[in-house]
Design a protein around this motif. Structure first.
Motif, PDB file in Angstrom:
ATOM      1  N   LEU A  96      37.867  32.962  37.599  1.00 40.65           N
ATOM      2  CA  LEU A  96      38.346  33.218  38.956  1.00 40.65           C
ATOM      3  C   LEU A  96      39.873  33.213  38.940  1.00 40.65           C
ATOM      4  CD1 LEU A  96      36.858  31.586  42.133  1.00 40.65           C
ATOM      5  CD2 LEU A  96      39.295  31.999  41.940  1.00 40.65           C
ATOM      6  N   GLU A  97      40.484  34.311  39.387  1.00 39.01           N
ATOM      7  CA  GLU A  97      41.930  34.448  39.259  1.00 39.01           C
ATOM      8  C   GLU A  97      42.680  34.341  40.585  1.00 39.01           C
ATOM      9  OE1 GLU A  97      44.674  38.049  37.751  1.00 39.01           O
ATOM     10  OE2 GLU A  97      43.466  37.102  36.190  1.00 39.01           O
ATOM     11  N   ILE A  98      42.085  34.808  41.691  1.00 38.15           N
ATOM     12  CA  ILE A  98      42.781  34.837  42.969  1.00 38.15           C
ATOM     13  C   ILE A  98      41.861  34.297  44.059  1.00 38.15           C
ATOM     14  CG2 ILE A  98      44.094  36.234  44.617  1.00 38.15           C
ATOM     15  CD1 ILE A  98      44.307  38.407  42.501  1.00 38.15           C
TER      16      ILE A  98
ATOM     17  N   ILE B 191      29.467  38.557  34.096  1.00 38.81           N
ATOM     18  CA  ILE B 191      30.682  39.214  33.617  1.00 38.81           C
ATOM     19  C   ILE B 191      30.813  39.062  32.099  1.00 38.81           C
ATOM     20  CG2 ILE B 191      33.203  39.088  33.666  1.00 38.81           C
ATOM     21  CD1 ILE B 191      32.966  38.374  36.663  1.00 38.81           C
ATOM     22  N   ALA B 192      30.551  37.872  31.596  1.00 38.99           N
ATOM     23  CA  ALA B 192      30.703  37.613  30.158  1.00 38.99           C
ATOM     24  C   ALA B 192      29.804  38.514  29.320  1.00 38.99           C
ATOM     25  CB  ALA B 192      30.409  36.147  29.866  1.00 38.99           C
ATOM     26  N   ALA B 193      28.659  38.900  29.878  1.00 40.91           N
ATOM     27  CA  ALA B 193      27.711  39.740  29.140  1.00 40.91           C
ATOM     28  C   ALA B 193      27.913  41.224  29.420  1.00 40.91           C
ATOM     29  CB  ALA B 193      26.287  39.339  29.511  1.00 40.91           C
ATOM     30  N   SER B 194      28.963  41.577  30.170  1.00 43.66           N
ATOM     31  CA  SER B 194      29.169  42.954  30.606  1.00 43.66           C
ATOM     32  C   SER B 194      30.078  43.732  29.652  1.00 43.66           C
ATOM     33  CB  SER B 194      29.793  42.972  32.002  1.00 43.66           C
ATOM     34  OG  SER B 194      31.177  42.646  31.938  1.00 43.66           O
ATOM     35  N   LYS B 195      30.331  44.983  30.025  1.00 38.94           N
ATOM     36  CA  LYS B 195      31.236  45.843  29.253  1.00 38.94           C
ATOM     37  C   LYS B 195      32.693  45.426  29.410  1.00 38.94           C
ATOM     38  CE  LYS B 195      29.413  49.364  31.357  1.00 38.94           C
ATOM     39  NZ  LYS B 195      29.114  50.744  31.848  1.00 38.94           N
ATOM     40  N   ASN B 196      32.983  44.561  30.372  1.00 41.69           N
ATOM     41  CA  ASN B 196      34.356  44.105  30.608  1.00 41.69           C
ATOM     42  C   ASN B 196      34.375  42.602  30.851  1.00 41.69           C
ATOM     43  OD1 ASN B 196      37.035  43.772  31.243  1.00 41.69           O
ATOM     44  ND2 ASN B 196      36.904  44.717  33.264  1.00 41.69           N
ATOM     45  N   PRO B 197      34.320  41.798  29.788  1.00 40.51           N
ATOM     46  CA  PRO B 197      34.329  40.338  29.965  1.00 40.51           C
ATOM     47  C   PRO B 197      35.634  39.813  30.534  1.00 40.51           C
ATOM     48  CG  PRO B 197      34.460  40.915  27.646  1.00 40.51           C
ATOM     49  CD  PRO B 197      34.181  42.186  28.370  1.00 40.51           C
ATOM     50  N   ASN B 198      36.653  40.664  30.645  1.00 40.10           N
ATOM     51  CA  ASN B 198      37.923  40.249  31.243  1.00 40.10           C
ATOM     52  C   ASN B 198      37.963  40.460  32.751  1.00 40.10           C
ATOM     53  OD1 ASN B 198      39.163  39.489  28.763  1.00 40.10           O
ATOM     54  ND2 ASN B 198      39.504  41.652  28.306  1.00 40.10           N
ATOM     55  N   LEU B 199      36.904  41.001  33.323  1.00 43.37           N
ATOM     56  CA  LEU B 199      36.818  41.136  34.775  1.00 43.37           C
ATOM     57  C   LEU B 199      36.945  39.756  35.423  1.00 43.37           C
ATOM     58  CD1 LEU B 199      36.078  43.107  37.179  1.00 43.37           C
ATOM     59  CD2 LEU B 199      33.713  42.371  36.807  1.00 43.37           C
ATOM     60  N   LYS B 200      37.706  39.661  36.507  1.00 43.12           N
ATOM     61  CA  LYS B 200      37.923  38.380  37.174  1.00 43.12           C
ATOM     62  C   LYS B 200      37.379  38.402  38.601  1.00 43.12           C
ATOM     63  CE  LYS B 200      40.184  36.607  33.707  1.00 43.12           C
ATOM     64  NZ  LYS B 200      39.551  35.574  32.854  1.00 43.12           N
ATOM     65  N   ILE B 201      37.002  37.241  39.082  1.00 43.87           N
ATOM     66  CA  ILE B 201      36.566  37.089  40.464  1.00 43.87           C
ATOM     67  C   ILE B 201      37.792  36.925  41.354  1.00 43.87           C
ATOM     68  CG2 ILE B 201      35.248  35.666  42.082  1.00 43.87           C
ATOM     69  CD1 ILE B 201      33.516  34.801  39.680  1.00 43.87           C
ATOM     70  N   TYR B 202      37.797  37.635  42.459  1.00 41.50           N
ATOM     71  CA  TYR B 202      38.852  37.543  43.470  1.00 41.50           C
ATOM     72  C   TYR B 202      38.178  37.151  44.781  1.00 41.50           C
ATOM     73  CZ  TYR B 202      42.301  39.493  46.839  1.00 41.50           C
ATOM     74  OH  TYR B 202      43.180  39.687  47.872  1.00 41.50           O
ATOM     75  N   VAL B 203      38.340  35.898  45.191  1.00 41.79           N
ATOM     76  CA  VAL B 203      37.764  35.448  46.465  1.00 41.79           C
ATOM     77  C   VAL B 203      38.742  35.864  47.563  1.00 41.79           C
ATOM     78  CG1 VAL B 203      36.784  33.523  47.754  1.00 41.79           C
ATOM     79  CG2 VAL B 203      36.693  33.522  45.257  1.00 41.79           C
ATOM     80  N   SER B 204      38.543  37.071  48.081  1.00 39.33           N
ATOM     81  CA  SER B 204      39.542  37.688  48.956  1.00 39.33           C
ATOM     82  C   SER B 204      39.480  37.199  50.392  1.00 39.33           C
ATOM     83  CB  SER B 204      39.414  39.214  48.905  1.00 39.33           C
ATOM     84  OG  SER B 204      38.069  39.616  49.016  1.00 39.33           O
ATOM     85  N   GLU B 205      38.420  36.500  50.771  1.00 39.56           N
ATOM     86  CA  GLU B 205      38.381  35.787  52.051  1.00 39.56           C
ATOM     87  C   GLU B 205      37.510  34.551  51.858  1.00 39.56           C
ATOM     88  OE1 GLU B 205      37.335  38.032  55.544  1.00 39.56           O
ATOM     89  OE2 GLU B 205      38.346  39.830  54.823  1.00 39.56           O
ATOM     90  N   TRP B 206      37.992  33.407  52.326  1.00 40.63           N
ATOM     91  CA  TRP B 206      37.175  32.194  52.291  1.00 40.63           C
ATOM     92  C   TRP B 206      37.644  31.243  53.374  1.00 40.63           C
ATOM     93  CZ3 TRP B 206      39.584  27.538  51.897  1.00 40.63           C
ATOM     94  CH2 TRP B 206      40.851  27.498  51.294  1.00 40.63           C
ATOM     95  N   ASN B 207      36.742  30.453  53.880  1.00 44.00           N
ATOM     96  CA  ASN B 207      37.077  29.400  54.843  1.00 44.00           C
ATOM     97  C   ASN B 207      35.796  28.732  55.304  1.00 44.00           C
ATOM     98  OD1 ASN B 207      38.759  27.791  56.419  1.00 44.00           O
ATOM     99  ND2 ASN B 207      39.860  29.528  57.296  1.00 44.00           N
TER     100      ASN B 207
END
Length: 279
Positions: free
Chosen positions: A128-130, A86-102
């Motif tokens: 990672l934001e959510i 992500i840091a090297a991409s066109k949008n370094p502000n993109l965040k990871i959303y772990v939408s399911e985990w267990n």
């Protein structure tokens, strides 16, 4: 494959933003870190081709409960590798959303996993934001997917160990992370500070089979009273049930305090939270 999916993201996302400029968009990523890197390869394609079209990369992961110790560490490394892309991409502000985990159980293994993963989330807060756990609700008759936080029948409910640990962690959340110096292994630990700077929190998981003596030394400032709560059922098979809903729960434990120095012990296979006032 990832290439045609990224193409569709690039086609749909602009139209969706045109219809609603305030919309937040998530693209479907992968968290398959245990399959030879397939998940990272999928994410690389999406990030390279459409990072600037979305706000979140949504990933799922369900862990083998026997990996309650190493699973959170491995997943954390996956977050970091994805964050580098992500840091090297066109949008370094993109965040990871772990939408399911267990972890796939409702015994104490999933409590240990939950604590370790929540600490990983905090350490990776820059990328990672959510984090959204699943399953949240399960009727006890549904035996095929036994990992829910809240388990119920027509009469009552019980919290699984992942619920117990998440509730304890949430009640002791603080927004500012504090550096830990020194050796923390085998613990999975984080330290945080409240917004007003008056309270410090130390949240730790001991996934080992041995008790771990801990010494915390506050660097600078005077320490107020410290308290410790432990979830330490002593058995990986420990669980709550409809008939015994509090078999796994936090209990107060002793802290030896000498000014700004705290000493306590985390029992084998335990999760603990220390709260320390700062004067």
């Amino acid at each position: 494959g990832a290439e045609p999916y990224a193409e569709w993201v690039n086609r749909f996302a602009p139209a969706m933003r045109q219809a609603d400029p305030t919309i937040k968009l998530a693209a479907c990523g992968s968290a398959g870190y245990g399959d030879g890197g397939h998940g990272l390869a999928w994410n690389r394609v999406l990030i390279e081709r459409c990072a600037d079209q979305v706000d979140y990369l949504s990933i799922h992961h369900y862990e083998n409960p026997d990996r309650y110790a190493e699973g959170p560490r491995a997943y954390e490394q996956f977050f970091r590798k994805t964050g580098d892309l992500i840091a090297a991409s066109k949008n370094p502000n993109l965040k990871i959303y772990v939408s399911e985990w267990n972890a796939q159980s409702t015994d104490w293994r999933t409590g240990l996993y939950c604590g370790g993963l929540l600490n990983a989330f905090e350490r990776c807060g820059d990328v990672l934001e959510i984090g959204g756990p699943a399953l949240f609700l399960r009727h006890v008759s549904a035996s095929g997917w036994d990992n829910a936080f809240v388990n119920f029948d027509h009469r009552t409910w019980f919290p699984a160990p992942n619920y117990v640990v998440m509730k304890l962690w949430r009640e002791h959340y603080a927004p500012h992370r504090v550096a830990l110096e020194g050796e923390t292994a085998p613990l999975n630990a984080v330290a945080t500070k409240s917004a007003d700077g008056k309270t410090l929190y130390f949240k730790a998981v001991n996934p080992s089979d041995e008790a771990v003596p801990v010494q915390l030394q506050l660097a600078g400032g005077a320490a107020g009273k410290a308290t410790l709560q432990l979830v330490a059922p002593g058995d990986l098979a420990a669980r709550n049930t409809l008939e015994a809903r509090d078999a796994v729960q936090p209990k107060p434990a002793a802290v030896q305090q000498n000014g700004a120095t705290l000493r306590f012990t985390l029992p084998p296979l335990s999760c603990g939270v220390v709260v320390l006032g700062v004067e």
